[in-house]
Write a protein that holds these residues in place. Sequence first.
Motif, short mmCIF file in Angstrom:
data_model
loop_
_atom_site.label_atom_id
_atom_site.label_comp_id
_atom_site.label_asym_id
_atom_site.label_seq_id
_atom_site.Cartn_x
_atom_site.Cartn_y
_atom_site.Cartn_z
N VAL A 160 38.42 39.64 45.98
CA VAL A 160 37.20 39.98 46.83
C VAL A 160 38.30 39.51 48.59
CG1 VAL A 160 34.98 39.40 48.29
CG2 VAL A 160 35.26 39.31 45.53
N ASP A 161 38.19 40.92 49.30
CA ASP A 161 38.80 40.66 50.66
C ASP A 161 38.12 40.79 51.83
OD1 ASP A 161 40.68 40.90 52.48
OD2 ASP A 161 42.33 42.17 52.28
N PRO A 162 37.81 39.97 52.46
CA PRO A 162 36.33 40.01 53.71
C PRO A 162 37.31 40.40 54.87
CG PRO A 162 37.86 37.13 53.58
CD PRO A 162 38.39 38.70 51.53
N ALA A 163 38.78 40.88 54.84
CA ALA A 163 38.82 41.37 55.73
C ALA A 163 39.09 42.80 55.75
CB ALA A 163 41.15 41.33 56.11
N GLU A 164 38.82 43.28 54.63
CA GLU A 164 38.60 45.10 54.36
C GLU A 164 37.28 44.76 54.96
OE1 GLU A 164 39.93 48.49 51.63
OE2 GLU A 164 40.96 46.73 51.71
N PRO A 165 36.12 44.89 54.09
CA PRO A 165 36.15 44.12 52.85
C PRO A 165 35.84 45.01 51.66
CG PRO A 165 33.77 44.38 54.18
CD PRO A 165 34.82 44.63 55.11
N SER A 166 36.82 44.57 50.83
CA SER A 166 36.65 44.90 49.38
C SER A 166 36.61 43.99 48.51
CB SER A 166 37.88 45.94 49.36
OG SER A 166 38.98 45.53 49.63
N LEU A 167 36.18 45.41 47.40
CA LEU A 167 36.43 44.37 46.07
C LEU A 167 36.84 45.35 44.61
CD1 LEU A 167 34.83 42.22 43.81
CD2 LEU A 167 32.96 44.01 43.12
N LEU A 168 37.95 44.47 44.04
CA LEU A 168 38.44 44.65 43.13
C LEU A 168 38.11 43.98 41.71
CD1 LEU A 168 40.20 46.55 41.85
CD2 LEU A 168 42.52 44.55 42.41
N ALA A 169 37.54 44.99 40.86
CA ALA A 169 37.59 43.41 39.59
C ALA A 169 37.49 44.15 38.40
CB ALA A 169 36.03 44.55 39.09
N LEU A 170 38.49 43.74 37.92
CA LEU A 170 38.89 44.09 37.13
C LEU A 170 38.37 42.89 35.45
CD1 LEU A 170 42.12 42.76 38.10
CD2 LEU A 170 42.28 44.70 37.81
N ASP A 171 38.66 43.83 34.46
CA ASP A 171 38.15 43.48 32.57
C ASP A 171 39.28 43.06 31.67
OD1 ASP A 171 35.41 42.66 33.82
OD2 ASP A 171 34.71 44.58 32.59
N LEU A 172 39.61 42.73 30.53
CA LEU A 172 40.29 42.50 29.78
C LEU A 172 40.34 43.38 28.89
CD1 LEU A 172 43.28 40.51 29.51
CD2 LEU A 172 41.36 38.96 28.33
N THR A 173 40.91 44.64 28.68
CA THR A 173 41.08 45.11 27.92
C THR A 173 42.64 45.73 26.95
OG1 THR A 173 39.93 46.28 29.13
CG2 THR A 173 40.82 47.17 27.05
N ASP A 174 42.11 44.56 25.62
CA ASP A 174 43.13 44.73 24.72
C ASP A 174 44.56 44.17 25.39
OD1 ASP A 174 42.41 46.19 23.37
OD2 ASP A 174 43.05 48.31 23.94
N GLY A 175 44.50 43.12 25.95
CA GLY A 175 45.37 41.89 26.74
C GLY A 175 45.57 41.83 28.07
N SER A 176 45.27 43.76 28.88
CA SER A 176 45.48 43.66 30.28
C SER A 176 43.89 43.72 30.97
CB SER A 176 46.79 44.83 29.80
OG SER A 176 47.65 44.27 29.68
N TYR A 177 44.55 44.10 32.09
CA TYR A 177 43.05 43.75 33.37
C TYR A 177 43.43 45.51 33.39
CZ TYR A 177 42.27 39.45 33.90
OH TYR A 177 41.35 37.84 33.94
N SER A 178 42.28 45.72 32.84
CA SER A 178 42.38 47.67 33.79
C SER A 178 40.70 47.67 35.09
CB SER A 178 41.74 48.41 32.68
OG SER A 178 40.05 48.26 32.49
N THR A 179 41.19 47.77 35.60
CA THR A 179 39.97 48.24 37.16
C THR A 179 38.87 49.54 36.35
OG1 THR A 179 41.87 48.25 38.16
CG2 THR A 179 39.69 48.74 39.12
N THR A 180 37.59 48.36 36.87
CA THR A 180 36.23 48.74 36.23
C THR A 180 35.64 48.83 37.68
OG1 THR A 180 35.61 45.95 36.64
CG2 THR A 180 36.54 47.27 34.48
N ALA A 181 36.46 48.86 38.73
CA ALA A 181 36.19 49.28 40.02
C ALA A 181 36.32 47.99 40.72
CB ALA A 181 34.19 48.23 40.39
N HIS A 182 36.84 49.25 42.13
CA HIS A 182 37.30 49.21 43.32
C HIS A 182 36.55 49.82 44.61
CE1 HIS A 182 41.51 48.61 45.67
NE2 HIS A 182 40.72 48.03 45.85
#
Length: 186
Positions: A137-159
């Motif tokens: 979470v970046d309060p300066a922007e404000p924004s949220l980057l949500a990552l989920d683990l898929t096959d051992g690596s993070y993939s973006t589920t929401a930005h």
Amino acid sequence: MTGMTLMPRTGEEWTVDDLDLLPDDGLQYELLDGLLLVSPAPAPLHQRVITRLLVLLHAACPPGYEVLPAPLDWRPDTRTSLQPDLLIARNEDVGEHHVTAPLALAVEVLSPATRRKDQVLKRSKYEDAGVRSYWIVDPAEPSLLALDLTDGSYSTTAHVSGTERAVLEGPFPVEVVPADLVRPAP
């Protein structure tokens, strides 16, 4: 890593046993693969975002899980002790002093002193250690980057940013609007 200090050490790397001997002086001490990281106390905006997220996640949290704020150590090995701003763990994984099992969710709220640590160093460790979901979470922007683990690596589920709504399923269903996290109380 502006605002963050790397503590020098001669000889052996730091361990969680060394960390337990450090003073309680208002600084945040974390350990990442044997490297001691020291950060200053957070600012009010940072704490506001954490509080709003804590309330939101607690309301949506299903039985069997706990939502807990920092300072609480997550210790996946003897050379790592991190304190996510918020974490979600299964009840049985929460020990008397810390959590060792992979987390269901780690949340980091960026600040000038922690931005690089949260976006690069912690993200990599959480991913390697099997933390299922990671939110930045970046309060300066404000924004949220949500990552989920898929096959051992993070993939973006929401930005999302501003008044955009993130509809998230992991670790459990919840909706987050970044702008709502930074607004002062009425």
